[in-house]
Design an enzyme around this catalytic site. Sequence first.
Site, PDB file in Angstrom:
ATOM      1  N   CYS A 124      -2.876   7.751  -6.033  1.00  0.00           N
ATOM      2  CA  CYS A 124      -3.597   8.977  -6.373  1.00  0.00           C
ATOM      3  C   CYS A 124      -4.809   9.162  -5.459  1.00  0.00           C
ATOM      4  CB  CYS A 124      -4.097   8.930  -7.813  1.00  0.00           C
ATOM      5  SG  CYS A 124      -2.965   8.188  -8.974  1.00  0.00           S
ATOM      6  N   ASP A 125      -5.518   8.088  -5.162  1.00  0.00           N
ATOM      7  CA  ASP A 125      -6.841   8.234  -4.551  1.00  0.00           C
ATOM      8  C   ASP A 125      -6.973   7.674  -3.128  1.00  0.00           C
ATOM      9  OD1 ASP A 125      -7.649   9.334  -6.973  1.00  0.00           O
ATOM     10  OD2 ASP A 125      -8.148   7.382  -7.807  1.00  0.00           O
TER      11      ASP A 125
ATOM     12  N   CYS B 110      -5.666   3.565  -9.144  1.00  0.00           N
ATOM     13  CA  CYS B 110      -4.416   4.133  -8.625  1.00  0.00           C
ATOM     14  C   CYS B 110      -4.541   4.458  -7.141  1.00  0.00           C
ATOM     15  CB  CYS B 110      -4.059   5.383  -9.425  1.00  0.00           C
ATOM     16  SG  CYS B 110      -2.605   6.215  -8.802  1.00  0.00           S
TER      17      CYS B 110
END
Length: 306
Positions: free
Chosen positions: A136-137, A133
Amino acid sequence: MLFDVIIIGGGPAGLTAGIYTSRARLKSLLIERAFPGGQVMTTEWIENYPGFDEGISGVELSQKMERQAKKFGLEIIQGSVARLSLYDKIKKIELDEGQIYESKTLIVATGANPMHLKVEGEDRYRGRGVSYCATCDGAFFKDKKIAVIGGGNSALQEAIFLTKFAEMVYIVHRRGEFRATKILQERAFANPHIKVIWNSVAEKIEGEDTVNTLFLRNVKTKESTRLEVQGVFIYVGYNPNTEFLKGLVYLNEENYIVTDEKMSASLPGVFAAGDARVKFLKQIATAVGDGAMAAMAAEKYIEENF
Ligand SMILES: Cc1cc2nc3c(=O)[nH]c(=O)nc-3n(C[C@H](O)[C@H](O)[C@H](O)COP(=O)(O)OP(=O)(O)OC[C@H]3O[C@@H](n4cnc5c(N)ncnc54)[C@H](O)[C@@H]3O)c2cc1C
Protein backbone atom coordinates in the site's frame (compact mmCIF):
# COMPACT_ATOMS: atom_id res chain seq x y z
CA MET A 1 -34.04 -15.14 4.82
CA LEU A 2 -32.47 -18.42 5.89
CA PHE A 3 -29.10 -19.34 4.37
CA ASP A 4 -27.55 -22.79 4.32
CA VAL A 5 -24.10 -21.33 4.93
CA ILE A 6 -22.91 -17.94 6.08
CA ILE A 7 -19.19 -17.29 5.69
CA ILE A 8 -17.59 -14.47 7.67
CA GLY A 9 -14.49 -13.09 5.97
CA GLY A 10 -13.61 -12.83 2.28
CA GLY A 11 -9.93 -13.80 2.25
CA PRO A 12 -8.74 -16.92 0.42
CA ALA A 13 -10.26 -19.22 3.07
CA GLY A 14 -13.71 -17.60 2.93
CA LEU A 15 -13.78 -17.23 -0.86
CA THR A 16 -12.75 -20.87 -1.34
CA ALA A 17 -15.43 -22.00 1.11
CA GLY A 18 -17.87 -19.90 -0.94
CA ILE A 19 -16.77 -21.50 -4.23
CA TYR A 20 -17.37 -24.96 -2.80
CA THR A 21 -20.69 -24.27 -1.05
CA SER A 22 -22.19 -22.30 -3.97
CA ARG A 23 -21.07 -24.92 -6.46
CA ALA A 24 -22.73 -27.52 -4.21
CA ARG A 25 -25.96 -25.49 -4.63
CA LEU A 26 -26.07 -24.44 -0.99
CA LYS A 27 -27.60 -21.02 -0.42
CA SER A 28 -24.48 -19.13 0.64
CA LEU A 29 -23.72 -15.63 1.88
CA LEU A 30 -20.25 -14.20 2.46
CA ILE A 31 -19.92 -11.16 4.74
CA GLU A 32 -16.71 -9.13 4.34
CA ARG A 33 -15.97 -5.97 6.29
CA ALA A 34 -13.37 -4.52 3.91
CA PHE A 35 -12.73 -5.98 0.44
CA PRO A 36 -12.60 -9.56 -0.88
CA GLY A 37 -9.06 -10.94 -0.90
CA GLY A 38 -8.15 -10.23 2.71
CA GLN A 39 -4.41 -10.10 3.37
CA VAL A 40 -3.75 -11.20 -0.24
CA MET A 41 -5.11 -7.86 -1.43
CA THR A 42 -2.27 -6.14 0.43
CA THR A 43 0.48 -8.43 -0.88
CA GLU A 44 2.47 -7.18 -3.84
CA TRP A 45 3.57 -10.44 -5.47
CA ILE A 46 2.89 -14.08 -4.72
CA GLU A 47 5.15 -16.75 -6.09
CA ASN A 48 4.47 -19.77 -3.89
CA TYR A 49 0.81 -20.35 -4.75
CA PRO A 50 0.57 -23.31 -7.13
CA GLY A 51 -0.71 -22.79 -10.66
CA PHE A 52 0.97 -19.43 -11.24
CA ASP A 53 4.46 -20.41 -12.34
CA GLU A 54 5.47 -16.80 -13.07
CA GLY A 55 3.89 -15.54 -9.83
CA ILE A 56 0.77 -13.38 -9.55
CA SER A 57 -0.06 -10.04 -7.95
CA GLY A 58 -2.15 -10.19 -4.78
CA VAL A 59 -4.80 -7.95 -6.28
CA GLU A 60 -5.18 -10.14 -9.37
CA LEU A 61 -5.35 -13.37 -7.36
CA SER A 62 -7.99 -11.83 -5.07
CA GLN A 63 -10.08 -10.70 -8.04
CA LYS A 64 -9.84 -14.11 -9.68
CA MET A 65 -11.02 -15.85 -6.50
CA GLU A 66 -13.89 -13.40 -6.08
CA ARG A 67 -15.01 -13.80 -9.72
CA GLN A 68 -14.84 -17.57 -9.46
CA ALA A 69 -16.99 -17.58 -6.30
CA LYS A 70 -19.59 -15.18 -7.77
CA LYS A 71 -19.75 -17.29 -10.94
CA PHE A 72 -21.21 -20.13 -8.87
CA GLY A 73 -23.72 -17.80 -7.20
CA LEU A 74 -22.01 -16.79 -3.98
CA GLU A 75 -23.66 -13.65 -2.58
CA ILE A 76 -21.10 -11.24 -1.11
CA ILE A 77 -22.10 -8.29 1.07
CA GLN A 78 -20.03 -5.68 2.88
CA GLY A 79 -20.44 -5.58 6.64
CA SER A 80 -18.65 -6.23 9.86
CA VAL A 81 -19.94 -9.08 12.03
CA ALA A 82 -20.20 -7.95 15.64
CA ARG A 83 -22.34 -10.52 17.49
CA LEU A 84 -23.40 -14.11 17.08
CA SER A 85 -26.08 -16.30 18.57
CA LEU A 86 -24.94 -19.89 18.06
CA TYR A 87 -26.61 -22.14 20.61
CA ASP A 88 -29.83 -22.78 18.64
CA LYS A 89 -29.99 -24.96 15.55
CA ILE A 90 -30.41 -21.82 13.40
CA LYS A 91 -27.48 -19.45 13.93
CA LYS A 92 -28.00 -15.69 14.05
CA ILE A 93 -25.29 -13.40 12.69
CA GLU A 94 -25.54 -9.71 13.57
CA LEU A 95 -23.60 -6.92 11.87
CA ASP A 96 -22.32 -3.92 13.79
CA GLU A 97 -25.06 -1.82 12.18
CA GLY A 98 -27.73 -4.17 13.54
CA GLN A 99 -28.84 -6.27 10.52
CA ILE A 100 -29.39 -9.93 11.44
CA TYR A 101 -28.88 -12.89 9.09
CA GLU A 102 -29.86 -16.50 9.79
CA SER A 103 -28.10 -19.64 8.70
CA LYS A 104 -27.99 -23.40 9.23
CA THR A 105 -24.18 -23.32 9.42
CA LEU A 106 -21.44 -20.78 9.94
CA ILE A 107 -17.89 -20.72 8.58
CA VAL A 108 -15.59 -18.24 10.32
CA ALA A 109 -12.73 -17.17 8.04
CA THR A 110 -11.84 -13.82 9.53
CA GLY A 111 -8.05 -14.15 9.30
CA ALA A 112 -5.66 -12.09 11.35
CA ASN A 113 -4.46 -8.49 11.69
CA PRO A 114 -0.91 -7.19 12.13
CA MET A 115 0.27 -6.70 15.70
CA HIS A 116 1.51 -3.32 16.83
CA LEU A 117 4.92 -2.68 18.37
CA LYS A 118 3.37 -0.48 21.07
CA VAL A 119 6.25 2.00 21.09
CA GLU A 120 6.05 5.75 21.50
CA GLY A 121 5.27 7.47 18.20
CA GLU A 122 3.79 4.38 16.49
CA ASP A 123 0.17 5.54 16.62
CA ARG A 124 1.03 9.19 16.16
CA TYR A 125 2.92 8.56 12.91
CA ARG A 126 0.68 5.83 11.50
CA GLY A 127 0.05 6.85 7.90
CA ARG A 128 2.78 9.50 8.21
CA GLY A 129 5.75 7.15 7.95
CA VAL A 130 4.59 4.18 10.05
CA SER A 131 3.01 1.42 7.97
CA TYR A 132 2.00 -2.24 8.16
CA CYS A 133 1.63 -2.69 4.40
CA ALA A 134 4.52 -2.29 1.96
CA THR A 135 2.27 -2.81 -1.06
CA CYS A 136 0.00 0.00 0.00
CA ASP A 137 2.65 2.51 1.04
CA GLY A 138 6.00 1.46 -0.47
CA ALA A 139 5.75 3.82 -3.43
CA PHE A 140 5.70 6.83 -1.08
CA PHE A 141 9.28 6.06 -0.08
CA LYS A 142 11.10 6.47 -3.37
CA ASP A 143 14.83 7.10 -2.71
CA LYS A 144 14.19 7.28 1.05
CA LYS A 145 15.60 5.30 3.96
CA ILE A 146 13.26 2.84 5.62
CA ALA A 147 13.37 0.50 8.61
CA VAL A 148 11.53 -2.83 8.51
CA ILE A 149 10.94 -4.33 11.93
CA GLY A 150 10.71 -8.12 12.25
CA GLY A 151 12.51 -11.30 11.24
CA GLY A 152 9.89 -13.64 9.77
CA ASN A 153 8.81 -14.32 6.19
CA SER A 154 6.59 -11.24 5.88
CA ALA A 155 9.34 -8.92 7.16
CA LEU A 156 11.94 -10.20 4.70
CA GLN A 157 9.56 -10.48 1.76
CA GLU A 158 8.34 -6.94 2.22
CA ALA A 159 11.87 -5.58 2.88
CA ILE A 160 12.97 -7.02 -0.46
CA PHE A 161 9.92 -5.50 -2.15
CA LEU A 162 10.63 -2.10 -0.56
CA THR A 163 14.10 -1.98 -2.17
CA LYS A 164 12.22 -1.29 -5.44
CA PHE A 165 11.61 2.19 -4.03
CA ALA A 166 13.88 2.92 -1.11
CA GLU A 167 17.53 3.84 -1.29
CA MET A 168 18.23 1.73 1.83
CA VAL A 169 16.13 -0.70 3.86
CA TYR A 170 17.34 -1.51 7.38
CA ILE A 171 15.88 -4.73 8.79
CA VAL A 172 15.79 -4.39 12.57
CA HIS A 173 15.55 -7.74 14.31
CA ARG A 174 15.53 -8.49 18.02
CA ARG A 175 17.46 -11.76 17.60
CA GLY A 176 20.80 -12.70 16.02
CA GLU A 177 19.18 -14.81 13.26
CA PHE A 178 16.01 -14.73 11.16
CA ARG A 179 12.99 -17.08 11.41
CA ALA A 180 12.25 -16.57 7.69
CA THR A 181 12.76 -19.34 5.10
CA LYS A 182 16.28 -19.77 3.72
CA ILE A 183 15.44 -18.57 0.20
CA LEU A 184 14.17 -15.22 1.52
CA GLN A 185 17.21 -14.89 3.79
CA GLU A 186 19.55 -15.51 0.84
CA ARG A 187 17.75 -12.87 -1.24
CA ALA A 188 17.83 -10.35 1.59
CA PHE A 189 21.54 -10.91 2.32
CA ALA A 190 22.38 -10.62 -1.39
CA ASN A 191 20.48 -7.35 -1.84
CA PRO A 192 22.83 -4.31 -1.75
CA HIS A 193 19.95 -2.08 -0.60
CA ILE A 194 19.33 -4.09 2.58
CA LYS A 195 21.30 -3.83 5.82
CA VAL A 196 20.44 -5.97 8.84
CA ILE A 197 20.62 -4.56 12.36
CA TRP A 198 20.73 -7.59 14.66
CA ASN A 199 19.79 -7.93 18.33
CA SER A 200 17.98 -4.61 18.37
CA VAL A 201 14.51 -3.39 19.29
CA ALA A 202 12.67 -0.20 18.40
CA GLU A 203 12.16 2.09 21.38
CA LYS A 204 10.65 5.24 19.95
CA ILE A 205 9.61 6.76 16.63
CA GLU A 206 10.09 10.50 16.23
CA GLY A 207 9.57 13.09 13.55
CA GLU A 208 7.95 16.38 12.76
CA ASP A 209 5.01 16.12 10.34
CA THR A 210 6.32 12.74 9.26
CA VAL A 211 8.83 10.23 10.66
CA ASN A 212 12.51 11.14 10.60
CA THR A 213 14.12 9.08 13.38
CA LEU A 214 13.85 5.58 14.84
CA PHE A 215 15.46 5.04 18.24
CA LEU A 216 16.90 1.56 18.75
CA ARG A 217 18.34 -0.34 21.70
CA ASN A 218 20.74 -3.24 21.35
CA VAL A 219 19.36 -5.98 23.62
CA LYS A 220 22.84 -7.42 24.25
CA THR A 221 24.99 -4.31 24.78
CA LYS A 222 22.05 -2.13 25.99
CA GLU A 223 23.49 0.62 23.78
CA SER A 224 20.96 3.08 22.29
CA THR A 225 21.30 4.36 18.73
CA ARG A 226 19.38 6.62 16.35
CA LEU A 227 18.55 5.64 12.82
CA GLU A 228 17.61 8.35 10.37
CA VAL A 229 14.70 6.91 8.39
CA GLN A 230 11.60 8.34 6.76
CA GLY A 231 9.57 5.15 7.06
CA VAL A 232 9.04 2.37 9.60
CA PHE A 233 7.32 -0.81 8.34
CA ILE A 234 6.22 -3.15 11.11
CA TYR A 235 5.93 -6.95 10.65
CA VAL A 236 5.99 -8.45 14.15
CA GLY A 237 3.14 -10.94 14.08
CA TYR A 238 -0.62 -11.17 13.96
CA ASN A 239 -3.75 -11.14 16.09
CA PRO A 240 -6.67 -13.32 14.97
CA ASN A 241 -9.97 -11.51 14.27
CA THR A 242 -11.98 -13.59 16.73
CA GLU A 243 -13.14 -10.98 19.26
CA PHE A 244 -16.83 -11.66 18.50
CA LEU A 245 -16.38 -15.40 19.23
CA LYS A 246 -15.09 -15.03 22.78
CA GLY A 247 -17.11 -17.15 25.21
CA LEU A 248 -18.94 -18.89 22.34
CA VAL A 249 -16.43 -21.36 20.89
CA TYR A 250 -13.17 -22.70 22.21
CA LEU A 251 -10.20 -20.39 21.47
CA ASN A 252 -6.57 -21.06 22.42
CA GLU A 253 -4.56 -18.74 24.69
CA GLU A 254 -3.71 -16.49 21.71
CA ASN A 255 -7.41 -16.34 20.68
CA TYR A 256 -7.08 -18.57 17.60
CA ILE A 257 -10.10 -20.88 16.99
CA VAL A 258 -9.52 -24.51 17.92
CA THR A 259 -10.89 -26.94 15.30
CA ASP A 260 -10.68 -30.62 14.47
CA GLU A 261 -9.29 -31.85 11.15
CA LYS A 262 -12.68 -31.25 9.47
CA MET A 263 -12.54 -27.58 10.54
CA SER A 264 -15.37 -28.05 13.11
CA ALA A 265 -15.18 -25.60 16.00
CA SER A 266 -16.47 -26.54 19.44
CA LEU A 267 -20.18 -25.96 18.59
CA PRO A 268 -22.24 -28.05 16.13
CA GLY A 269 -22.63 -26.37 12.74
CA VAL A 270 -19.81 -23.90 13.37
CA PHE A 271 -16.62 -24.23 11.31
CA ALA A 272 -13.43 -22.19 11.00
CA ALA A 273 -10.92 -21.87 8.17
CA GLY A 274 -7.67 -20.04 7.44
CA ASP A 275 -5.45 -17.84 9.59
CA ALA A 276 -8.09 -17.38 12.31
CA ARG A 277 -7.75 -20.98 13.46
CA VAL A 278 -4.94 -22.78 15.29
CA LYS A 279 -2.64 -24.22 12.62
CA PHE A 280 0.98 -24.87 11.79
CA LEU A 281 1.30 -22.86 8.55
CA LYS A 282 -0.59 -19.67 7.72
CA GLN A 283 -0.45 -19.27 3.96
CA ILE A 284 -2.80 -18.93 1.00
CA ALA A 285 -2.35 -22.58 0.05
CA THR A 286 -3.38 -23.75 3.52
CA ALA A 287 -6.20 -21.18 3.78
CA VAL A 288 -7.83 -22.42 0.57
CA GLY A 289 -7.45 -26.02 1.77
CA ASP A 290 -9.18 -25.13 5.02
CA GLY A 291 -11.94 -23.32 3.13
CA ALA A 292 -12.66 -26.34 0.93
CA MET A 293 -12.68 -28.66 3.94
CA ALA A 294 -14.97 -26.40 6.00
CA ALA A 295 -17.41 -26.11 3.08
CA MET A 296 -17.68 -29.85 2.59
CA ALA A 297 -18.02 -30.41 6.35
CA ALA A 298 -20.83 -27.82 6.44
CA GLU A 299 -22.61 -29.58 3.56
CA LYS A 300 -22.39 -32.91 5.38
CA TYR A 301 -23.66 -31.33 8.61
CA ILE A 302 -26.72 -29.92 6.78
CA GLU A 303 -27.45 -33.31 5.16
CA GLU A 304 -27.35 -35.02 8.55
CA ASN A 305 -29.19 -32.40 10.62
CA PHE A 306 -31.85 -30.72 8.44
C1 LIG B 1 2.44 -8.82 3.75
C2 LIG B 1 1.98 -10.25 3.57
C3 LIG B 1 2.55 -11.06 2.60
C4 LIG B 1 2.09 -12.38 2.43
N1 LIG B 1 2.65 -13.14 1.44
C5 LIG B 1 2.19 -14.41 1.23
C6 LIG B 1 2.71 -15.20 0.15
O1 LIG B 1 3.56 -14.75 -0.62
N2 LIG B 1 2.22 -16.45 0.01
C7 LIG B 1 1.27 -16.99 0.84
O2 LIG B 1 0.86 -18.13 0.64
N3 LIG B 1 0.78 -16.25 1.87
C8 LIG B 1 1.21 -14.99 2.08
N4 LIG B 1 0.71 -14.24 3.13
C9 LIG B 1 -0.25 -14.88 4.05
C10 LIG B 1 -1.64 -15.00 3.45
O3 LIG B 1 -2.02 -13.76 2.89
C11 LIG B 1 -2.62 -15.44 4.53
O4 LIG B 1 -2.20 -16.65 5.09
C12 LIG B 1 -4.02 -15.62 3.95
O5 LIG B 1 -4.49 -14.41 3.36
C13 LIG B 1 -5.00 -16.05 5.03
O6 LIG B 1 -6.26 -16.13 4.47
P1 LIG B 1 -7.59 -16.03 5.34
O7 LIG B 1 -8.70 -16.11 4.37
O8 LIG B 1 -7.52 -17.00 6.45
O9 LIG B 1 -7.56 -14.60 6.06
P2 LIG B 1 -7.39 -13.11 5.54
O10 LIG B 1 -6.67 -13.06 4.25
O11 LIG B 1 -6.84 -12.38 6.71
O12 LIG B 1 -8.90 -12.64 5.29
C14 LIG B 1 -9.81 -12.48 6.34
C15 LIG B 1 -10.89 -11.52 5.92
O13 LIG B 1 -11.88 -11.46 6.96
C16 LIG B 1 -12.36 -10.13 7.07
N5 LIG B 1 -12.91 -9.94 8.42
C17 LIG B 1 -12.26 -9.98 9.61
N6 LIG B 1 -13.11 -9.78 10.65
C18 LIG B 1 -14.34 -9.61 10.08
C19 LIG B 1 -15.62 -9.35 10.64
N7 LIG B 1 -15.83 -9.24 11.95
N8 LIG B 1 -16.67 -9.24 9.78
C20 LIG B 1 -16.51 -9.36 8.43
N9 LIG B 1 -15.29 -9.59 7.86
C21 LIG B 1 -14.22 -9.73 8.68
C22 LIG B 1 -11.12 -9.28 6.82
O14 LIG B 1 -11.46 -7.98 6.39
C23 LIG B 1 -10.40 -10.10 5.73
O15 LIG B 1 -10.73 -9.65 4.43
C24 LIG B 1 1.09 -12.92 3.29
C25 LIG B 1 0.51 -12.08 4.26
C26 LIG B 1 0.94 -10.76 4.40
C27 LIG B 1 0.30 -9.87 5.42
